[in-house]
Design an enzyme around this catalytic site. Structure first.
Site, PDB file in Angstrom:
ATOM      1  N   LYS A  22      61.549  49.765  70.034  1.00  0.00           N
ATOM      2  CA  LYS A  22      62.768  48.955  70.176  1.00  0.00           C
ATOM      3  C   LYS A  22      62.532  47.522  69.685  1.00  0.00           C
ATOM      4  CE  LYS A  22      63.545  47.058  74.379  1.00  0.00           C
ATOM      5  NZ  LYS A  22      63.711  45.587  74.452  1.00  0.00           N
ATOM      6  N   ASN A  23      61.439  46.909  70.126  1.00  0.00           N
ATOM      7  CA  ASN A  23      61.226  45.493  69.815  1.00  0.00           C
ATOM      8  C   ASN A  23      60.755  45.251  68.383  1.00  0.00           C
ATOM      9  OD1 ASN A  23      62.126  44.859  72.323  1.00  0.00           O
ATOM     10  ND2 ASN A  23      60.107  44.431  73.200  1.00  0.00           N
ATOM     11  N   CYS A 116      67.945  35.684  82.836  1.00  0.00           N
ATOM     12  CA  CYS A 116      68.014  37.128  83.015  1.00  0.00           C
ATOM     13  C   CYS A 116      67.150  37.503  84.193  1.00  0.00           C
ATOM     14  CB  CYS A 116      67.627  37.880  81.749  1.00  0.00           C
ATOM     15  SG  CYS A 116      65.874  38.085  81.511  1.00  0.00           S
ATOM     16  N   ARG A 121      63.939  32.266  80.714  1.00  0.00           N
ATOM     17  CA  ARG A 121      63.829  32.625  79.310  1.00  0.00           C
ATOM     18  C   ARG A 121      64.564  31.669  78.349  1.00  0.00           C
ATOM     19  NH1 ARG A 121      64.161  39.003  78.572  1.00  0.00           N
ATOM     20  NH2 ARG A 121      62.944  38.464  76.738  1.00  0.00           N
ATOM     21  N   ASP A 305      55.092  43.550  79.316  1.00  0.00           N
ATOM     22  CA  ASP A 305      55.975  44.722  79.354  1.00  0.00           C
ATOM     23  C   ASP A 305      55.289  45.957  79.951  1.00  0.00           C
ATOM     24  OD1 ASP A 305      57.981  43.210  78.271  1.00  0.00           O
ATOM     25  OD2 ASP A 305      57.791  43.995  76.236  1.00  0.00           O
ATOM     26  N   ARG A 397      68.272  51.158  78.150  1.00  0.00           N
ATOM     27  CA  ARG A 397      68.205  50.091  77.136  1.00  0.00           C
ATOM     28  C   ARG A 397      66.985  50.262  76.237  1.00  0.00           C
ATOM     29  NH1 ARG A 397      68.479  44.186  79.180  1.00  0.00           N
ATOM     30  NH2 ARG A 397      68.136  44.018  76.954  1.00  0.00           N
TER      31      ARG A 397
HETATM   32  N1  EPU Z   1      59.471  30.610  75.787  1.00  0.00           N
HETATM   33  C1  EPU Z   1      59.778  29.280  75.864  1.00  0.00           C
HETATM   34  N2  EPU Z   1      60.681  28.756  74.985  1.00  0.00           N
HETATM   35  C2  EPU Z   1      61.292  29.538  74.046  1.00  0.00           C
HETATM   36  C3  EPU Z   1      60.976  30.904  73.973  1.00  0.00           C
HETATM   37  C4  EPU Z   1      60.047  31.408  74.857  1.00  0.00           C
HETATM   38  O1  EPU Z   1      59.247  28.557  76.705  1.00  0.00           O
HETATM   39  O2  EPU Z   1      62.108  29.007  73.294  1.00  0.00           O
HETATM   40  C5  EPU Z   1      58.493  31.199  76.723  1.00  0.00           C
HETATM   41  C6  EPU Z   1      59.131  32.228  77.648  1.00  0.00           C
HETATM   42  O3  EPU Z   1      59.757  31.631  78.755  1.00  0.00           O
HETATM   43  C7  EPU Z   1      57.945  33.060  78.032  1.00  0.00           C
HETATM   44  C8  EPU Z   1      57.071  33.026  76.770  1.00  0.00           C
HETATM   45  O4  EPU Z   1      57.558  31.948  75.994  1.00  0.00           O
HETATM   46  O5  EPU Z   1      57.229  32.469  79.075  1.00  0.00           O
HETATM   47  C9  EPU Z   1      57.093  34.279  75.940  1.00  0.00           C
HETATM   48  O6  EPU Z   1      58.427  34.714  75.726  1.00  0.00           O
HETATM   49  P1  EPU Z   1      58.902  35.278  74.325  1.00  0.00           P
HETATM   50  O7  EPU Z   1      59.804  34.297  73.683  1.00  0.00           O
HETATM   51  O8  EPU Z   1      57.721  35.742  73.561  1.00  0.00           O
HETATM   52  O9  EPU Z   1      59.782  36.533  74.757  1.00  0.00           O
HETATM   53  P2  EPU Z   1      60.967  37.109  73.903  1.00  0.00           P
HETATM   54  O10 EPU Z   1      60.687  36.907  72.469  1.00  0.00           O
HETATM   55  O11 EPU Z   1      62.251  36.636  74.443  1.00  0.00           O
HETATM   56  C10 EPU Z   1      59.938  39.499  73.573  1.00  0.00           C
HETATM   57  C11 EPU Z   1      60.332  40.903  73.922  1.00  0.00           C
HETATM   58  C12 EPU Z   1      60.239  41.109  75.423  1.00  0.00           C
HETATM   59  C13 EPU Z   1      58.792  40.815  75.852  1.00  0.00           C
HETATM   60  C14 EPU Z   1      58.384  39.401  75.414  1.00  0.00           C
HETATM   61  C15 EPU Z   1      56.941  39.071  75.710  1.00  0.00           C
HETATM   62  C16 EPU Z   1      61.911  41.429  72.170  1.00  0.00           C
HETATM   63  C17 EPU Z   1      63.323  41.687  71.756  1.00  0.00           C
HETATM   64  N3  EPU Z   1      61.697  41.135  73.447  1.00  0.00           N
HETATM   65  O12 EPU Z   1      60.851  38.658  74.248  1.00  0.00           O
HETATM   66  O13 EPU Z   1      60.543  42.472  75.678  1.00  0.00           O
HETATM   67  O14 EPU Z   1      58.676  40.907  77.251  1.00  0.00           O
HETATM   68  O15 EPU Z   1      58.592  39.262  73.993  1.00  0.00           O
HETATM   69  O16 EPU Z   1      56.082  39.973  75.102  1.00  0.00           O
HETATM   70  O17 EPU Z   1      61.020  41.527  71.342  1.00  0.00           O
HETATM   71  C18 EPU Z   1      61.210  44.300  76.992  1.00  0.00           C
HETATM   72  O18 EPU Z   1      61.153  45.008  75.983  1.00  0.00           O
HETATM   73  O19 EPU Z   1      61.330  44.785  78.157  1.00  0.00           O
HETATM   74  C19 EPU Z   1      61.132  42.856  76.864  1.00  0.00           C
HETATM   75  C20 EPU Z   1      61.550  42.015  77.815  1.00  0.00           C
END
Ligand code: EPU
Length: 416
Positions: A22-23, A116, A121, A305, A397
């Site tokens: 998915k990701n 969320c 996030r 995850d 999802r």
């Molecule tokens: N963060 C910030 N600022 C930002 C973005 C992120 O501080 O602008 C912080 C977040 O709060 C967190 C850390 O950076 O502490 C990592 O978050 P990240 O941005 O990497 O998460 P994401 O890109 O929103 C993706 C996956 C998630 C997975 C995370 C971590 C996708 C669509 N989603 O989310 O997947 O948990 O990386 O590996 O790729 C899931 O599939 O269940 C899921 C939640």
């Protein structure tokens, strides 16, 4: 509302085929907006988040054809540059449209996702990086309003290695003027995969999968064919399910190299593993799992995850383990549900101390997010008696045909 009814009935056995990730599929679908040519994608998982992404792209004017796990995306006639709140709130991955829309059309209007279930996030890293690339971005009535006649390459240092922010920057940089360098980039296999796709579309990307990525922008990109890699989290979930239920199973169409850390933790928990090019066999027959300490961190360390699934494993393991969640501040919602099944877990801030017990008891429980649902499913299969899991739309999802797959391995599971 649909629920899952599970009766713990002993070990699983047999083979099961894993879906595409998915990701990895979500950024690939977003990348289709970077070109007027069609993109052909295979191994797209049949999960709700992908359906949401498709609906969102159709809303923008993209033509999408889908046959089984094959998908064709044609963004030659885009009619809207707006991702509305109603859709973004159901899937935070929608933020991935920001970079491609801004880079190709000079404008994007993306709803802020908001908080969320697993934490606040923020998306500041996405916004700040695009501002460094020359975008004019304001927040207006809950929307990110971005404009740029042409993005320019920039040297971007990420405070935290955000997965989707790295992907957004890579996509935007592929159509920017000049060179973009990302320092402290996320290194997840999904990033490597996006690098392959962008390269196939004509971009020049080096270092995707390392902490230092260099992207040389092109005036236009072209169509490509791409196969979505296997879902490492689905794979990990089935392996943990086998370890928790003292089973022997084989998962196929997987990629063992994506799972190094998780496999090492399963071995530490007492499981015997064999791997081939695209399969993993786990044998935990007649073996109660041993407690294993977990501490989540960006790839290649232990994935957040998989934290909830290992919590379920530790709940039935021999001994005591600590589970530290270091990525998301509120990703322990499954703990209270596991406690309803008799689990011995004490929470101390971002650390859970899990005292394993021999058997959990089935109970009515509620899924609170995607991976928490997987945790409850594993706990239910390892428990005595019947468990009903409510709010399983979370599960749908991200897991394709999960109850059919588990039933084919012998689980007593039914959707009602
Ligand atoms: N963060 C910030 N600022 C930002 C973005 C992120 O501080 O602008 C912080 C977040 O709060 C967190 C850390 O950076 O502490 C990592 O978050 P990240 O941005 O990497 O998460 P994401 O890109 O929103 C993706 C996956 C998630 C997975 C995370 C971590 C996708 C669509 N989603 O989310 O997947 O948990 O990386 O590996 O790729 C899931 O599939 O269940 C899921 C939640």
């Amino acid at each position: 509302m649909e629920k899952l009814l599970i009766t713990g009935n002993g070990p699983l056995h047999g083979e099961v085929v894993m879906a595409g990730a998915k990701n990895a599929a979500l950024p690939v679908i977003a990348a289709s907006l970077l070109t007027a040519d069609p993109l052909q994608i295979s191994n797209v998982p049949g999960v709700r988040d992908i359906a949401t992404a498709v609906e969102l792209l159709q809303l923008l004017g993209c033509k999408v054809e889908r046959q089984g796990t094959d998908m064709s995306l044609d963004a030659s006639e885009i009619t809207s540059l707006r991702a509305p709140y109603e859709m973004v709130k159901t899937m935070r991955g929608s933020i991935l449209l920001l970079g491609p829309l801004l880079a190709r059309f000079g404008e994007a209007d993306i709803s802020l996702p908001g908080g969320c279930a697993i934490g606040s996030r923020p998306v500041n890293a996405h916004i700040e990086a695009l501002q460094m690339m020359g975008a004019d971005i304001t927040i207006d009535a809950g929307y990110i309003k971005a404009k740029a006649s042409r993005l320019i390459g920039a040297h971007i240092a990420m405070d935290v290695p955000s997965v989707t922010a790295t992907e957004n920057i890579m996509m935007a940089a592929s159509l920017a003027d000049g060179t973009t360098v990302i320092e402290n980039a996320a290194m997840e296999p999904e990033i490597t995969d996006l690098g392959h796709l962008l390269t196939a579309m004509g971009a020049s990307v080096e270092g995707a999968g390392s902490s230092h990525i260099t992207i040389e922008g092109k005036k236009t990109l072209h169509g490509a064919q791409h196969r979505v890699p296997p879902d490492r989290i689905e794979s990990g979930t089935f392996l943990v399910a086998a370890a928790a239920t003292r089973s022997k199973i084989t998962i196929r169409d997987t990629e063992p190299s994506f799972l190094g850390y998780v496999l090492a933790k399963l071995e530490a928990a007492g499981a015997s593993l064999r791997t081939g090019e695209d399969w993993i066999e786990i044998d935990s027959r007649n073996r109660r799992p041993q407690a294993v300490n977990i501490s989540t961190a960006p790839y290649p360390a232990f994935p957040t995850d998989m934290q909830a699934q290992f919590m379920a494993l530790n709940a039935v393991a021999e001994g005591t383990a600590t589970v530290a969640e270091n990525i998301f501040e509120n990703r322990f919602m499954h703990v209270a549900e596991l406690q309803r099944m008799g689990a011995g877990i004490a929470l101390q801030g971002h650390i859970a101390v899990v005292n394993g017990i021999e058997r959990l008891q089935g109970a009515p429980v509620m899924a609170t997010d995607l991976r928490a649902s997987a945790c409850l499913l594993i706990a239910a299969m390892a428990a005595d008696g019947e468990t009903t899991i409510d709010r399983i739309y979370h599960l749908d999802r991200g897991y394709a045909n999960i109850e059919q797959k588990l039933a084919s391995l012998g689980a007593n599971i039914r959707r009602v």
